[in-house]
Design an enzyme around this catalytic site. Structure first.
Site, mmCIF file in Angstrom:
data_model
loop_
_atom_site.group_PDB
_atom_site.id
_atom_site.type_symbol
_atom_site.label_atom_id
_atom_site.label_comp_id
_atom_site.label_asym_id
_atom_site.label_seq_id
_atom_site.Cartn_x
_atom_site.Cartn_y
_atom_site.Cartn_z
ATOM 1 N N SER A 153 -11.041 1.583 2.656
ATOM 2 C CA SER A 153 -10.463 1.468 3.028
ATOM 3 C C SER A 153 -9.774 -0.157 3.588
ATOM 4 C CB SER A 153 -9.126 2.740 3.434
ATOM 5 O OG SER A 153 -7.708 2.015 3.854
ATOM 6 N N TYR A 166 -7.654 9.725 9.605
ATOM 7 C CA TYR A 166 -8.083 8.306 8.373
ATOM 8 C C TYR A 166 -8.651 7.277 8.729
ATOM 9 C CZ TYR A 166 -7.348 5.989 3.871
ATOM 10 O OH TYR A 166 -8.043 5.988 2.586
HETATM 11 C C1 BGC Z 1 -4.525 4.794 2.453
HETATM 12 C C2 BGC Z 1 -2.581 4.411 1.722
HETATM 13 C C3 BGC Z 1 -2.182 2.962 1.757
HETATM 14 C C4 BGC Z 1 -2.803 2.235 1.518
HETATM 15 C C5 BGC Z 1 -2.824 0.986 2.222
HETATM 16 C C6 BGC Z 1 -5.225 3.446 2.222
HETATM 17 O O1 BGC Z 1 -6.292 3.459 2.272
HETATM 18 O O2 BGC Z 1 -4.781 6.219 1.715
HETATM 19 O O3 BGC Z 1 -2.487 5.519 1.496
HETATM 20 O O4 BGC Z 1 -1.251 3.200 0.897
HETATM 21 O O5 BGC Z 1 -3.993 2.102 2.311
HETATM 22 O O6 BGC Z 1 -2.728 1.307 4.192
#
Ligand code: BGC
Length: 268
Positions: A153, A166
């Protein structure tokens, strides 16, 4: 006759019953791979992805497993080998969010996210790497003995208030990916990550499903468009193919420029 980029390669995509995972499974199949569509709970979603792949002339099966459970991961790989004999491409995609203000975050919310997003990637990568090493390079299929794509991410580098579990999991994925890549490159195994930005999927619906929310979100995206799952599918095909043979241990951000810190375009 043109040969497809991933012709006859065997791919496993975890968390592929919806969102980014399903788009990656469909894109790999369109490039010629036989795809195992993993799901944890939504058999219906996975079967729909398998049906879509088959309708387009591709080949796919659905396999259930919670990637955070070692016994289920081992059983998933056994089912994969029974169906297709080996593995060439692993897309470590399964992931989830359990958002909370930091002081209110329960141990359960913390553990669940780390277990699926980080430990799940470790367990699946370990099994795939064992098979890549056992089998070695098959030159007719690919220059590499195997490819692993970790779905990370933008939050492997962008801190994210309200999402400490996360962000920690994705920061972990970054160094897991890099360390595995360093260790396994001599065996001709390529390991890279994709770092999606905001992609329209069920995980972040509230961030884009009203015009007001989308306008706020676009302030974070210099390219001024929210991503779609196909953007990630396209990147996955490239990273899985020999076109990217010399790319090792890298995160490919597919984010419309979210990691460019757009607040600094006018501030600072
Ligand atoms: C998340 C999303 C988020 C995006 C940008 C991703 O890794 O799961 O919820 O919109 O990152 O912030």
């Amino acid at each position: 006759m043109t040969t497809l980029q991933l012709q006859d390669q065997i791919a496993l995509v975890t968390g592929a019953s919806s969102g980014i995972g399903s788009a990656v499974a469909i894109a790999l199949a369109a490039a010629g791979a036989k795809v195992a569509v993993n799901y944890a709970r939504s058999a219906k979603g996975a079967e729909a992805v398998v049906a879509e792949i088959k309708a387009a002339g591709g080949e796919a099966i659905a396999i259930q497993a919670d990637v955070s459970q070692e016994d289920q991961v081992l059983s998933m790989f056994q089912q994969l080998y029974k169906a297709y004999g080996t593995i060439d491409i692993l897309v470590n995609n399964a992931g989830l969010q359990k958002d909370s203000a930091f002081v209110d975050m329960t141990l359960d919310q913390w553990t669940k996210v780390i277990d699926v997003n980080l430990t799940g990637q470790f367990l699946c990568a370990r099994e795939a790497a064992k098979e890549f090493i056992r089998r070695g390079v098959v030159p007719a299929k690919s220059c590499s003995a195997g490819k692993i794509i970790c779905m990370s991410s933008v939050h492997e580098v962008i801190p994210w208030a309200g999402h400490c579990n996360y962000a920690a999991s994705k920061g972990g994925v970054m160094l897991l990916m890099q360390s595995m890549a360093q260790e396994l490159a001599p065996k001709k195994i390529r390991i890279n990550s994709i770092g999606p930005g905001a992609i329209k999927t069920p995980i972040n619906t509230s961030a884009w499903d009203t015009p007001e929310a989308e306008a706020e979100l676009l302030k974070l995206i210099p390219y001024n468009r929210v991503g779609v799952p196909k953007d990630i599918g396209n990147a996955a095909v490239w990273l899985a193919s020999d076109q990217s043979e010399y790319v090792n241990g890298t995160t490919l951000f597919v984010d419309g420029g979210m990691t460019l810190y757009p607040g600094f375009a006018t501030g600072g």
